[in-house]
Design a protein around this motif. Structure first.
Motif, PDB file in Angstrom:
ATOM      1  N   VAL A 174      66.867 -26.355 135.433  1.00  0.00           N
ATOM      2  CA  VAL A 174      65.889 -25.343 134.943  1.00  0.00           C
ATOM      3  C   VAL A 174      65.114 -24.787 135.941  1.00  0.00           C
ATOM      4  CG1 VAL A 174      63.944 -26.832 134.117  1.00  0.00           C
ATOM      5  CG2 VAL A 174      64.571 -25.004 132.741  1.00  0.00           C
ATOM      6  N   ALA A 175      64.665 -25.678 136.994  1.00  0.00           N
ATOM      7  CA  ALA A 175      63.764 -25.375 138.084  1.00  0.00           C
ATOM      8  C   ALA A 175      64.509 -24.250 138.865  1.00  0.00           C
ATOM      9  CB  ALA A 175      63.609 -26.482 138.964  1.00  0.00           C
ATOM     10  N   ILE A 176      65.630 -24.356 139.088  1.00  0.00           N
ATOM     11  CA  ILE A 176      66.595 -23.439 139.909  1.00  0.00           C
ATOM     12  C   ILE A 176      66.624 -21.858 139.248  1.00  0.00           C
ATOM     13  CG2 ILE A 176      68.875 -22.721 140.841  1.00  0.00           C
ATOM     14  CD1 ILE A 176      68.964 -25.840 141.623  1.00  0.00           C
ATOM     15  N   ILE A 177      66.955 -22.356 137.792  1.00  0.00           N
ATOM     16  CA  ILE A 177      67.244 -21.034 137.025  1.00  0.00           C
ATOM     17  C   ILE A 177      65.777 -20.404 136.995  1.00  0.00           C
ATOM     18  CG2 ILE A 177      67.587 -20.171 134.616  1.00  0.00           C
ATOM     19  CD1 ILE A 177      69.648 -22.651 134.485  1.00  0.00           C
ATOM     20  N   GLY A 178      64.835 -21.048 136.751  1.00  0.00           N
ATOM     21  CA  GLY A 178      63.608 -20.358 136.615  1.00  0.00           C
ATOM     22  C   GLY A 178      62.891 -19.703 137.756  1.00  0.00           C
ATOM     23  N   ILE A 179      63.011 -20.228 139.078  1.00  0.00           N
ATOM     24  CA  ILE A 179      62.776 -19.654 140.103  1.00  0.00           C
ATOM     25  C   ILE A 179      63.490 -18.333 140.620  1.00  0.00           C
ATOM     26  CG2 ILE A 179      62.529 -20.073 142.717  1.00  0.00           C
ATOM     27  CD1 ILE A 179      62.014 -23.053 142.014  1.00  0.00           C
ATOM     28  N   VAL A 180      64.898 -18.545 140.389  1.00  0.00           N
ATOM     29  CA  VAL A 180      65.788 -17.333 140.805  1.00  0.00           C
ATOM     30  C   VAL A 180      65.495 -16.350 139.866  1.00  0.00           C
ATOM     31  CG1 VAL A 180      67.913 -16.600 140.810  1.00  0.00           C
ATOM     32  CG2 VAL A 180      67.458 -18.768 142.021  1.00  0.00           C
ATOM     33  N   LEU A 181      65.583 -16.397 138.556  1.00  0.00           N
ATOM     34  CA  LEU A 181      65.365 -15.620 137.465  1.00  0.00           C
ATOM     35  C   LEU A 181      64.182 -14.805 137.478  1.00  0.00           C
ATOM     36  CD1 LEU A 181      67.637 -16.357 134.367  1.00  0.00           C
ATOM     37  CD2 LEU A 181      68.376 -15.075 136.624  1.00  0.00           C
ATOM     38  N   GLY A 182      62.935 -15.806 137.412  1.00  0.00           N
ATOM     39  CA  GLY A 182      61.558 -15.119 137.412  1.00  0.00           C
ATOM     40  C   GLY A 182      61.215 -14.400 138.436  1.00  0.00           C
ATOM     41  N   ASN A 183      61.804 -14.983 139.660  1.00  0.00           N
ATOM     42  CA  ASN A 183      61.106 -13.931 140.780  1.00  0.00           C
ATOM     43  C   ASN A 183      61.813 -12.818 140.853  1.00  0.00           C
ATOM     44  OD1 ASN A 183      59.055 -15.377 142.676  1.00  0.00           O
ATOM     45  ND2 ASN A 183      60.159 -17.133 141.843  1.00  0.00           N
ATOM     46  N   GLY A 184      63.207 -12.902 140.683  1.00  0.00           N
ATOM     47  CA  GLY A 184      64.365 -11.757 140.399  1.00  0.00           C
ATOM     48  C   GLY A 184      63.844 -10.682 139.882  1.00  0.00           C
ATOM     49  N   ALA A 185      63.494 -11.177 138.512  1.00  0.00           N
ATOM     50  CA  ALA A 185      62.810 -10.121 137.460  1.00  0.00           C
ATOM     51  C   ALA A 185      61.623  -9.432 137.803  1.00  0.00           C
ATOM     52  CB  ALA A 185      62.483 -10.911 136.239  1.00  0.00           C
ATOM     53  N   TYR A 186      60.749 -10.019 138.827  1.00  0.00           N
ATOM     54  CA  TYR A 186      59.725  -9.376 139.171  1.00  0.00           C
ATOM     55  C   TYR A 186      59.939  -8.400 140.430  1.00  0.00           C
ATOM     56  CZ  TYR A 186      55.241  -8.498 141.906  1.00  0.00           C
ATOM     57  OH  TYR A 186      54.160  -7.949 142.420  1.00  0.00           O
ATOM     58  N   LEU A 187      60.809  -8.817 141.060  1.00  0.00           N
ATOM     59  CA  LEU A 187      61.197  -7.950 142.435  1.00  0.00           C
ATOM     60  C   LEU A 187      61.770  -6.733 141.900  1.00  0.00           C
ATOM     61  CD1 LEU A 187      62.940 -10.758 144.685  1.00  0.00           C
ATOM     62  CD2 LEU A 187      60.557  -9.459 145.024  1.00  0.00           C
ATOM     63  N   ILE A 188      62.404  -6.781 140.761  1.00  0.00           N
ATOM     64  CA  ILE A 188      63.022  -5.357 140.225  1.00  0.00           C
ATOM     65  C   ILE A 188      62.202  -5.016 138.927  1.00  0.00           C
ATOM     66  CG2 ILE A 188      65.180  -5.757 141.357  1.00  0.00           C
ATOM     67  CD1 ILE A 188      66.445  -6.656 138.469  1.00  0.00           C
ATOM     68  N   GLY A 189      61.134  -5.512 138.934  1.00  0.00           N
ATOM     69  CA  GLY A 189      60.418  -5.147 137.432  1.00  0.00           C
ATOM     70  C   GLY A 189      60.098  -4.033 137.312  1.00  0.00           C
ATOM     71  N   ARG A 190      59.905  -2.853 138.170  1.00  0.00           N
ATOM     72  CA  ARG A 190      59.531  -1.513 137.958  1.00  0.00           C
ATOM     73  C   ARG A 190      60.864  -0.839 137.528  1.00  0.00           C
ATOM     74  NH1 ARG A 190      55.676   2.159 139.246  1.00  0.00           N
ATOM     75  NH2 ARG A 190      55.075   0.472 140.618  1.00  0.00           N
ATOM     76  N   TYR A 191      61.934  -1.108 137.939  1.00  0.00           N
ATOM     77  CA  TYR A 191      63.276  -0.618 137.308  1.00  0.00           C
ATOM     78  C   TYR A 191      63.366  -1.120 135.830  1.00  0.00           C
ATOM     79  CZ  TYR A 191      63.780   0.230 142.260  1.00  0.00           C
ATOM     80  OH  TYR A 191      63.466   0.855 143.413  1.00  0.00           O
ATOM     81  N   LEU A 192      63.324  -2.497 135.584  1.00  0.00           N
ATOM     82  CA  LEU A 192      63.387  -2.960 134.409  1.00  0.00           C
ATOM     83  C   LEU A 192      62.391  -2.483 133.401  1.00  0.00           C
ATOM     84  CD1 LEU A 192      63.940  -6.739 135.097  1.00  0.00           C
ATOM     85  CD2 LEU A 192      65.643  -5.152 134.699  1.00  0.00           C
ATOM     86  N   LEU A 193      61.240  -2.209 133.886  1.00  0.00           N
ATOM     87  CA  LEU A 193      60.151  -1.864 132.928  1.00  0.00           C
ATOM     88  C   LEU A 193      60.348  -0.274 132.410  1.00  0.00           C
ATOM     89  CD1 LEU A 193      56.950  -3.328 134.511  1.00  0.00           C
ATOM     90  CD2 LEU A 193      57.627  -3.514 132.148  1.00  0.00           C
TER      91      LEU A 193
END
Length: 457
Positions: A324-343
């Motif tokens: 869960v730590a690996i999943i949270g770090i990878v997906l959470g930070n990945g979502a923020y890095l491409i956050g503008r495109y996702l939003l």
């Protein structure tokens, strides 16, 4: 011979089975999230920011009401898994039939609660005047689907308890496609706005409920559902309440803090509300992936407790926390890095996107702490301890968050000071849960291991 869909959680290597169990759960959770995401995206793109804010403003309140009942499904998962792991067919069957009947009754009760409480609760949270009428309408229609929502969740909990996470995924895939299609038809063709997306969601929930009931009805073995055997067995409902009620109460009280935060967000206006709604929806996908590991720790720990494989419990916890730590770090930070495109999927308004990114920079990047916290709770509940993690979670996360809103946030009335209450509370609560696990492991499981060794010698 075990069916293809079932999994032996009590023998053999753990990591591969944990990932095989968790992956369909992640996909199922993502599909379930798409119900609400599709609502928000469709109304945001074709109706406007006010409608998007209206749908988003109901999320915390809906969770506040449903979590008490859905918490009981955790009791179903633990109880069925324990009986199944012990090879106790009669008690497994009684637990299944009690669960499905409780789900149907609870769903009917929730229809009336949702319809009656929608408007006063939305007013209480300070929902703006330009949003509240649409929010009330969405919430009332949404709650008509609660019996189906409950039956699906309890039925899926039974299937998870025996290691089957694939068929619930298939059911949600079908109902999710139906939801998206009718969202577009009702909003674009019939111009029903928030009412249209709510009706589409209700339709999809009934489809998933019918499929899970038919699945259990055609399942052979201890989990076979016979409608003539539907009744409430007192010992089973008490056992479910002992495990599930603290989980449900924790969810309810947790959502009180989330409602307070939503109310605080509302004070910044509908543009900030829309940005918060879109960002939290994106973060929901990260949380769902992590929550699959929580569900995995719950099911694996419960079955191994039932089979008296106590030494595997530590191995399950360590592997689940690492995952869960690996999943949270990878997906959470990945979502923020491409956050503008996702939003931009949700809205083209640059102000809404900007406010969404503020939330994601604080919450999404630290979401792994929440995953670790929840996974520790899953291990404790799987071992049969539900009140302890409830009290720790309510003190460390909920109470602290409420205190933060009335102190720090009042002194520094900014979105940063509001959002930072999340990672602070997650980190402290995760550490407290680890201490509780070590205490329970030393006292409770050590005694059971000694008794088991004595009985076998």
């Amino acid at each position: 011979m075990k069916r293809t869909y079932e999994m032996d959680m009590c023998n053999g290597p753990l990591l591969g089975k944990i990932l095989m169990f968790a992956f369909p759960l992640m996909l199922s959770g993502i599909l379930q999230l798409l119900f609400n995401a599709a609502d928000i995206i469709v109304v945001g793109q074709f109706t406007g920011n006010t409608a998007m804010a209206a749908v988003g403003s109901t999320s915390s309140l809906i969770n506040l009401i449903v979590n008490l009942f859905v918490g009981l499904s955790i009791g179903t998962n633990v109880l069925v898994a324990r009986y199944y792991g012990a090879g106790d067919r009669r008690n497994t069957s009684e637990a299944v039939h009690t669960s499905i009947l409780i789900a149907a009754i609870g769903g009917v009760v929730m229809i009336f609660l949702g319809i009656l409480l929608a408007e006063p609760l939305l007013i209480l949270t300070g929902t703006p005047e330009d949003v509240i009428d649409q929010a009330v309408l969405y919430m009332r229609i949404y709650f008509v689907g609660m019996p189906a929502f409950m039956v699906y969740n309890f039925g899926a909990a039974v299937l998870r308890a025996i290691g089957d996470t694939k068929r619930p995924l298939y059911f949600l895939l079908v109902s999710g496609i139906v939801n998206v299609i009718f969202n577009l038809i009702f909003v674009i063709v019939f111009h029903l706005g928030v009412a249209g997306v709510a009706i589409a969601t209700v339709m999809s929930q009934f489809i998933s409920a019918v499929m899970v009931v038919l699945c259990l009805h055609h399942t052979r073995g201890a989990c076979h559902l016979r409608f003539s055997l539907l009744r409430i067995h007192k010992d089973k409902i008490l056992a479910m309440l002992r495990i599930g009620l603290p989980a449900g109460l924790q969810g309810v009280i947790f959502n009180i803090s989330n409602v307070l935060i939503q109310s605080s967000v509302n004070s910044f206006g509908s543009t900030v509300m829309a940005g918060n709604t879109a960002a939290s929806n994106i973060e929901g996908f990260v949380y769902t992936a992590m929550n699959a590991i929580y569900q995995t720790s719950l099911s694996f720990t419960s079955q191994n407790m039932g089979a008296q494989k106590y030494k595997r419990v530590d191995q399950i916890m360590i592997r689940c926390v690492a995952a869960v730590a690996i999943i949270g770090i990878v997906l959470g930070n990945g979502a923020y890095l491409i956050g503008r495109y996702l939003l931009e999927i949700y809205t083209s308004d640059p102000d809404v996107i900007s406010y969404g990114l503020i939330r994601m920079s604080i919450i999404s990047t630290t979401y792994f702490l929440c995953g670790i916290m929840d996974t520790m709770v899953g291990s404790l509940r799987g071992m049969g301890y539900s009140i302890m993690p409830m009290l720790v979670s309510l003190t460390g996360a909920c109470a602290m968050r409420i205190l933060w809103i009335f102190t720090v946030f009042q002194m520094q009335h900014t979105l940063f000071s509001l959002y930072v209450s999340y990672p602070v509370s997650w980190g402290l609560t995760a550490a407290a849960h680890l201490i509780c696990y070590l205490i329970v492991r030393r006292k409770a499981l050590h005694v059971k291991e000694r008794k088991l060794e004595a009985a076998s010698s």
